[in-house]
Each structure stands twice: as C-alpha cells, then as structure tokens.
Motif scaffolding. Structure first.
Motif, mmCIF file in Angstrom:
data_model
loop_
_atom_site.group_PDB
_atom_site.id
_atom_site.type_symbol
_atom_site.label_atom_id
_atom_site.label_comp_id
_atom_site.label_asym_id
_atom_site.label_seq_id
_atom_site.Cartn_x
_atom_site.Cartn_y
_atom_site.Cartn_z
ATOM 1 N N THR A 192 -3.337 -24.032 18.200
ATOM 2 C CA THR A 192 -4.097 -24.273 19.437
ATOM 3 C C THR A 192 -5.261 -25.242 19.189
ATOM 4 O O THR A 192 -6.127 -25.407 20.049
ATOM 5 C CB THR A 192 -4.667 -22.949 19.993
ATOM 6 N N LEU A 193 -5.270 -25.859 18.026
ATOM 7 C CA LEU A 193 -6.425 -26.663 17.614
ATOM 8 C C LEU A 193 -6.660 -27.869 18.523
ATOM 9 O O LEU A 193 -7.801 -28.189 18.870
ATOM 10 C CB LEU A 193 -6.230 -27.125 16.165
ATOM 11 N N GLU A 194 -5.573 -28.529 18.895
ATOM 12 C CA GLU A 194 -5.738 -29.770 19.663
ATOM 13 C C GLU A 194 -6.347 -29.490 21.038
ATOM 14 O O GLU A 194 -7.249 -30.200 21.487
ATOM 15 C CB GLU A 194 -4.398 -30.487 19.778
ATOM 16 N N GLU A 195 -5.876 -28.424 21.677
ATOM 17 C CA GLU A 195 -6.444 -28.052 22.978
ATOM 18 C C GLU A 195 -7.894 -27.627 22.789
ATOM 19 O O GLU A 195 -8.775 -27.969 23.582
ATOM 20 C CB GLU A 195 -5.662 -26.887 23.614
ATOM 21 N N ASP A 196 -8.129 -26.856 21.741
ATOM 22 C CA ASP A 196 -9.466 -26.336 21.496
ATOM 23 C C ASP A 196 -10.472 -27.468 21.261
ATOM 24 O O ASP A 196 -11.569 -27.464 21.808
ATOM 25 C CB ASP A 196 -9.408 -25.384 20.294
ATOM 26 N N LEU A 197 -10.073 -28.442 20.436
ATOM 27 C CA LEU A 197 -10.992 -29.526 20.081
ATOM 28 C C LEU A 197 -10.934 -30.683 21.072
ATOM 29 O O LEU A 197 -11.758 -31.585 21.004
ATOM 30 C CB LEU A 197 -10.654 -30.069 18.686
ATOM 31 N N ASN A 198 -9.943 -30.673 21.951
ATOM 32 C CA ASN A 198 -9.653 -31.837 22.799
ATOM 33 C C ASN A 198 -9.542 -33.084 21.910
ATOM 34 O O ASN A 198 -10.193 -34.110 22.099
ATOM 35 C CB ASN A 198 -10.748 -32.040 23.867
ATOM 36 N N TYR A 199 -8.747 -32.958 20.872
ATOM 37 C CA TYR A 199 -8.620 -34.033 19.890
ATOM 38 C C TYR A 199 -7.199 -34.034 19.352
ATOM 39 O O TYR A 199 -6.674 -32.968 19.004
ATOM 40 C CB TYR A 199 -9.607 -33.795 18.741
ATOM 41 N N ASN A 200 -6.607 -35.199 19.289
ATOM 42 C CA ASN A 200 -5.238 -35.285 18.794
ATOM 43 C C ASN A 200 -5.231 -35.273 17.265
ATOM 44 O O ASN A 200 -5.497 -36.289 16.636
ATOM 45 C CB ASN A 200 -4.578 -36.560 19.322
ATOM 46 N N ARG A 252 -16.822 -33.902 15.922
ATOM 47 C CA ARG A 252 -17.186 -34.168 17.310
ATOM 48 C C ARG A 252 -17.522 -32.871 18.048
ATOM 49 O O ARG A 252 -18.515 -32.786 18.774
ATOM 50 C CB ARG A 252 -16.048 -34.896 18.020
ATOM 51 N N GLY A 253 -16.677 -31.841 17.823
ATOM 52 C CA GLY A 253 -16.898 -30.562 18.504
ATOM 53 C C GLY A 253 -18.223 -29.936 18.104
ATOM 54 O O GLY A 253 -18.951 -29.384 18.938
ATOM 55 N N ALA A 254 -18.557 -30.036 16.805
ATOM 56 C CA ALA A 254 -19.810 -29.448 16.318
ATOM 57 C C ALA A 254 -20.992 -30.236 16.859
ATOM 58 O O ALA A 254 -21.975 -29.668 17.351
ATOM 59 C CB ALA A 254 -19.816 -29.423 14.792
ATOM 60 N N SER A 255 -20.900 -31.563 16.785
ATOM 61 C CA SER A 255 -21.997 -32.427 17.232
ATOM 62 C C SER A 255 -22.269 -32.238 18.723
ATOM 63 O O SER A 255 -23.423 -32.138 19.146
ATOM 64 C CB SER A 255 -21.641 -33.881 16.928
ATOM 65 N N ASP A 256 -21.207 -32.147 19.513
ATOM 66 C CA ASP A 256 -21.361 -31.935 20.963
ATOM 67 C C ASP A 256 -22.087 -30.632 21.274
ATOM 68 O O ASP A 256 -22.745 -30.507 22.309
ATOM 69 C CB ASP A 256 -19.993 -31.890 21.652
ATOM 70 N N ARG A 257 -21.933 -29.656 20.394
ATOM 71 C CA ARG A 257 -22.570 -28.355 20.630
ATOM 72 C C ARG A 257 -23.972 -28.278 20.045
ATOM 73 O O ARG A 257 -24.590 -27.217 20.042
ATOM 74 C CB ARG A 257 -21.687 -27.240 20.055
ATOM 75 N N GLY A 258 -24.435 -29.388 19.473
ATOM 76 C CA GLY A 258 -25.830 -29.426 19.021
ATOM 77 C C GLY A 258 -26.042 -29.427 17.516
ATOM 78 O O GLY A 258 -27.180 -29.483 17.051
ATOM 79 N N MET A 308 -17.807 -37.311 26.145
ATOM 80 C CA MET A 308 -16.537 -37.990 26.401
ATOM 81 C C MET A 308 -15.366 -37.057 26.061
ATOM 82 O O MET A 308 -15.303 -36.515 24.976
ATOM 83 C CB MET A 308 -16.457 -39.234 25.510
ATOM 84 N N ARG A 309 -14.484 -36.892 27.044
ATOM 85 C CA ARG A 309 -13.293 -36.094 26.778
ATOM 86 C C ARG A 309 -12.062 -36.980 26.806
ATOM 87 O O ARG A 309 -11.980 -37.927 27.577
ATOM 88 C CB ARG A 309 -13.145 -34.988 27.829
ATOM 89 N N PHE A 310 -11.115 -36.657 25.934
ATOM 90 C CA PHE A 310 -9.879 -37.415 25.925
ATOM 91 C C PHE A 310 -8.922 -36.843 26.963
ATOM 92 O O PHE A 310 -8.842 -35.627 27.136
ATOM 93 C CB PHE A 310 -9.208 -37.344 24.556
ATOM 94 N N SER A 311 -8.212 -37.717 27.660
ATOM 95 C CA SER A 311 -7.165 -37.274 28.569
ATOM 96 C C SER A 311 -6.217 -38.453 28.753
ATOM 97 O O SER A 311 -6.565 -39.596 28.428
ATOM 98 C CB SER A 311 -7.760 -36.869 29.911
ATOM 99 N N SER A 312 -5.035 -38.191 29.282
ATOM 100 C CA SER A 312 -4.105 -39.308 29.485
ATOM 101 C C SER A 312 -4.693 -40.277 30.499
ATOM 102 O O SER A 312 -4.527 -41.479 30.391
ATOM 103 C CB SER A 312 -2.735 -38.838 29.968
ATOM 104 N N TRP A 313 -5.406 -39.729 31.490
ATOM 105 C CA TRP A 313 -6.010 -40.584 32.509
ATOM 106 C C TRP A 313 -7.027 -41.535 31.883
ATOM 107 O O TRP A 313 -7.066 -42.731 32.172
ATOM 108 C CB TRP A 313 -6.671 -39.720 33.603
ATOM 109 N N LYS A 314 -7.830 -40.981 30.940
ATOM 110 C CA LYS A 314 -8.855 -41.779 30.253
ATOM 111 C C LYS A 314 -8.189 -42.884 29.414
ATOM 112 O O LYS A 314 -8.631 -44.034 29.434
ATOM 113 C CB LYS A 314 -9.683 -40.844 29.371
ATOM 114 N N SER A 335 -16.992 -44.060 23.553
ATOM 115 C CA SER A 335 -18.298 -43.927 22.886
ATOM 116 C C SER A 335 -18.099 -43.310 21.509
ATOM 117 O O SER A 335 -17.007 -42.828 21.189
ATOM 118 C CB SER A 335 -19.221 -43.058 23.739
ATOM 119 N N ALA A 336 -19.171 -43.318 20.704
ATOM 120 C CA ALA A 336 -19.099 -42.739 19.360
ATOM 121 C C ALA A 336 -18.717 -41.261 19.473
ATOM 122 O O ALA A 336 -19.088 -40.589 20.432
ATOM 123 C CB ALA A 336 -20.450 -42.880 18.677
ATOM 124 N N HIS A 337 -17.962 -40.787 18.503
ATOM 125 C CA HIS A 337 -17.464 -39.416 18.578
ATOM 126 C C HIS A 337 -18.534 -38.377 18.262
ATOM 127 O O HIS A 337 -18.422 -37.241 18.658
ATOM 128 C CB HIS A 337 -16.273 -39.239 17.645
#
Lengths: 418, 90
Positions: A101-109, A191-197, A1-7, A20-22
């Motif tokens: 650049t953290l927010e763009e990097d993590l896709n997290y506010n 979330r970023g770590a979990s998504d990467r395994g 799941m990625r965050f976006s204004s559209w989402k 979904s769960a982060h």
C-alpha cells in the motif's frame, strides 16, 4: 504538490514547468525533540512514520551526504517476505504488507512490481528445507508455492536444467515477492516526512553525541551543535563509527557486497530468480538491464567497491544457471557497505544504559525490503519506548544472553559466517 | 587483492580464508563473565581505516596470518605469522 494522472497530463501540455521540489531544503535549528542520524531509507521511513503514526514532527534527519546516497541507492531492489524464523517472519510479513500500500500511502510511484520470486533448489534435502520454509511462510499468512522441475520449467524455460553440477529439482515460488525502484522509495519517504514538518538536513555530518550522566542531550555536527531529547542511530555500514561517539561497540562488522548491471536488453527475465548453490540472484530492471549479485567479498571493508574474485565467481554462477546471458555486456558494478551481525538478523533497540539513544542497524544484505517496517517499528519504539510487536525480537542483548538468536541460514552465530 | 604469506610469499587472496578481527589472539579467561565474552565474540571496533585481522592460508601452507590492512583502500600494510604475534604478546 500531489501526483495524479491529471497533473501529469496538464504538466505535459504546459512544458512541465509546474513541478516543485519534492522536499524543503531545511536549515538546522538549534533544537529538536527527535534527531535521526542517517538520511537513508530506514532513517527517512522512521521520520515519516514518527510524523504520520505518532504525530511527532519536531524531528530532524541529519545526513552527511545527500538523501538516499547510501545503501538505499546501491542495492538490487528486491522485496520479499520469505523468512523462516519467528522474529524475522512476522517482521518481513509486516513490511511486505506496507509495501503493497506504499504508493497510495506516499502518493509516490515507487514502481513496486510483484513479479514473483523463485528460489531454486538442487537436491532432495534442499527440497525438504524449502518445503518447510514455504510452510512457515504460509503459516505466517504469506504465500508460497513449491514448484517441481516441470513447474519451474514453465516459468523459467531458459535455465540450464540438466547441468551436471547443480541440476534443478524445483523452486519455491513467492508470488508477492518482486522489486521496487530503490531511489523512489527514499524520495517518497523524504517528501512525505518533509510535508509533515520533518527537517531533512543534508551535508550535515554528526561528529559527536552529547551524553550527560547517561542521558542523551543532543549531537555535534559539521553545521553546529543540535540539541535533542531522543537520538536514533540509523546509519547502516557506518554504525560502528557513530556508536563509538556514544562510547559503544556493536556486534557489527562492515562488509562489501557487490552488484552488477548489464546493458539494457529486451524483456527476458520476468521474475526475481535466486540460485543459492551458486550464490547468485538476478532480476531485470524496467530499463532492461539485468541486475544481479552474489555473496559478500567476505572480509571487512568500507571501500564501496569489491575485488575481482567475487566478480568472477558471480559471473560463473550466472553462466552456470542461464548460459543465454553470456553475451550480455556488464555495464557497471558497485559495492555497498553492509552492517553484518553475527546471526544475520537486524537490531532495533534502545541503547541500554544511555537514556534517549536508539539504534536501528544490522540489516546485513537485506535492508531494502525492510525499509517500511523498520521505519514503522523504529518510530514506534522511539515514540512509545516499547518495542513494536513484530520487531520485539530484534534485541541488541540477544548476543550476550544467547536468547533469541535468529540465525536464518543455520550457519552459526559468529562474524564471517553470514 | 594479493596477500603476502610470511611463509609462501605473495599469493592470490582466494588462497586465504578470512576469520575476522585479530581479537582472537586475546581470548578472555573462561570464567571472565558474559559481558567480557560477549564483547570478545560479538562486539567489534569495526574501523574504517587500518585494521588488524586474522586470515588462514587455507589453500597454501595452512598458516594463521595476522594481516594489518586498510579497510577503505584495501591496501595490505603488513602480514605476520599469528604464532609469532602470540609469542611476542606473552
């Protein structure tokens, strides 16, 4: 799941049922390549950068409570790079760049807000010291502006400038300094770590570290033994207890640092303000609460709560600086357990004499802003077995050798002075 | 937190200056070497629980006091004059 204004927009129209769960609720496997003890800001960012920068994903983060339940959830959220000494200067500069650049990097506010930090000074001598610090910050490539009294008055008109005890002479303005939403930083990295395994394992307390002939083999936990080739201790105030499992003592004494928050008020304090003479600093959260704190209680403590003398002192300092806050009601106060080193600077190093054991600790009362760079450098150290350039001076043996002591405050390298 | 000074009785914590671990009562030999001295000056057990530390009754009788207390509950368990503790050690 990625965050976006559209989402956000479409979820808003469909009852917010599609979130979904982060992160995955991972169960411990019997073996990992890398084990990180401690699921706080630094542990999670280390896991994230191990995966992202080094492609190492067979990693477990073991947390005895819940993720982000320690100091990353208990601090006053200030982000800055206004250090003076070589060693600290390049490290915190690197960290601030990662924040930007953290927010763009993590896709997290993470609500990183560069609202500016002003350190006030109250004498000619202090002005000189701040001018020098500002020059060091500029030489490092960061920003600093020396404000005179009128300059500060323009930014912070509500301060008591003419007070007899500490009349305000000016301030050092660090515009890129500011605040961030502390919990979101932990969650974003998780979330970023979990998504990467990476497996994030909560309610899993480490009870022992297995070492055979000077080589780490794994850990014992409340959820069974877990084998691992490289183990990192990243547990802040609890560093002493976990290092003891490896038969080591650390140059760490754990102290309590209190913080306070008032009821929500309309926007009034736009910056982060620090009043060094009174050991007081303050910012206003986005919810409107005045978030402020002072100095340590100054005795070793694991209580996660402080005592009244320091509360009184902090309130007095706040009233001295800005009498206008006198009617604000304090809602809560709490204490975090700080891993204090003798010189006030941190440690990111291998544990000498134990192959595969690494330590990241000693963040004193400044760990939050260091979360990105600490993870970045710790991941680099673990993956390559060489220190990252900007953290090369955070050696554990500097206390024994006396080489590279980083006493930022100039008070002496000794417990109870920082 | 209130601390009982062995000479002055129960006093406010603010009268006392905290020095640190009572390790200072067991100062190593001047030529004990850098490892021993590093351990003495810097390294700490840093217990979560009962600890023994050294405080100075700065705004009182100026006595050095060894305080046994709990770092988790802030309970003060006992206080003794450092000079007495030192005497008992030798």
């Amino acid at each position: 799941m990625r965050f976006s204004s559209w989402k956000v927009f479409t979820e808003g129209l469909s009852g917010n049922k599609g979130w979904s769960a982060h992160w995955r609720d991972a169960q411990p496997k019997s073996e990992y390549d890398y084990i990180i003890i401690g699921g706080g800001g630094h542990g999670l960012s280390t896991a994230y950068y191990l995966a992202k920068n080094h492609g190492i994903t067979n990693v477990a983060v073991l947390e005895k409570g819940y993720l982000g339940g320690g100091n990353v959830g208990r601090n006053t959220t200030i982000v800055r790079a206004n250090y003076f000494l070589q060693g600290n200067s390049e490290f915190y500069s690197h960290s601030l760049k990662l924040w930007e650049t953290l927010e763009e990097d993590l896709n997290y506010n993470v609500m990183h807000s560069q609202r500016g930090l002003i350190n006030l000074f109250h004498s000619d001598g202090q002005r000189d010291a701040f001018a020098r610090r500002g020059n060091m910050m500029i030489n490092q490539g960061d920003d600093a502006i020396l404000l005179d009294r009128e300059g500060v008055r323009k930014e912070l008109p509500y301060l008591d400038f003419e007070q007899t005890r500490f009349p305000i002479y000016g301030g050092l303005f660090h515009k890129r300094g500011g605040t961030a939403r502390h919990d979101a930083v932990a969650w974003g990295y998780a979330r970023g770590a979990s998504d990467r395994g990476v497996d994030l394992i909560q309610n899993c307390e480490v009870t022992g570290i297995d070492i055979v002939d000077g080589v780490v083999k794994g850990v014992q936990t409340t959820r069974g033994p877990i084998k691992g080739n490289k183990v990192a201790i990243i547990v802040a105030g609890r560093s002493g207890q976990v290092a003891a499992m490896a038969g080591r003592r650390l140059p760490i004494e754990s102290h309590v640092l209190q913080a306070f928050v008032t009821e929500g008020l309309k926007p009034v304090i736009d910056h982060v303000i620090s009043f060094g003479m009174g050991h007081f600093y303050m910012s206003q959260s986005d919810k409107g609460g005045l978030v402020f704190g002072g100095d340590l209680d100054f005795y070793a403590s694991y209580a996660s709560r402080g005592n009244l003398p320091m509360k009184e002192h902090v309130m007095e300092a706040g009233m001295t600086l800005m009498p206008m806050i006198g009617k604000a009601k304090v809602l809560r106060s709490w204490g975090g357990i700080m891993d204090m080193t003798p010189d006030g600077s941190p440690i990111i190093d291998k544990m000498e004499g134990i192959d595969g054991l690494y330590i990241d600790c000693g963040w004193n009362y400044g760990g939050f802003k260091a979360v990105p760079a600490s993870g970045w450098c710790m991941a680099h150290l673990m993956a390559t077995d060489t220190p990252h350039d900007v953290a090369a001076k955070y050696r554990l043996d500097r206390f024994r050798t006396g080489i590279g002591i980083m006493d930022e405050e100039g008070t002496g390298s000794q417990h109870n002075l920082h | 937190m209130r601390i009982t000074c062995p000479l002055c009785g129960e006093r406010d914590r603010r009268e006392f200056y905290y020095v640190g671990d009572a390790v200072a009562l067991e100062r190593p030999d001047p030529d004990a070497g850098d490892v021993v001295w590093d351990d003495y000056v810097h390294n700490r057990d840093n217990p979560a629980g009962v600890t023994r530390d050294l405080w100075y009754h700065e705004s009182g009788c100026a006595a050095w006091v060894v305080i046994t207390r709990n770092t988790v509950t802030h309970e003060i368990l006992s206080t003794e004059l450092a000079s007495k503790v030192k005497e008992a050690q030798s």
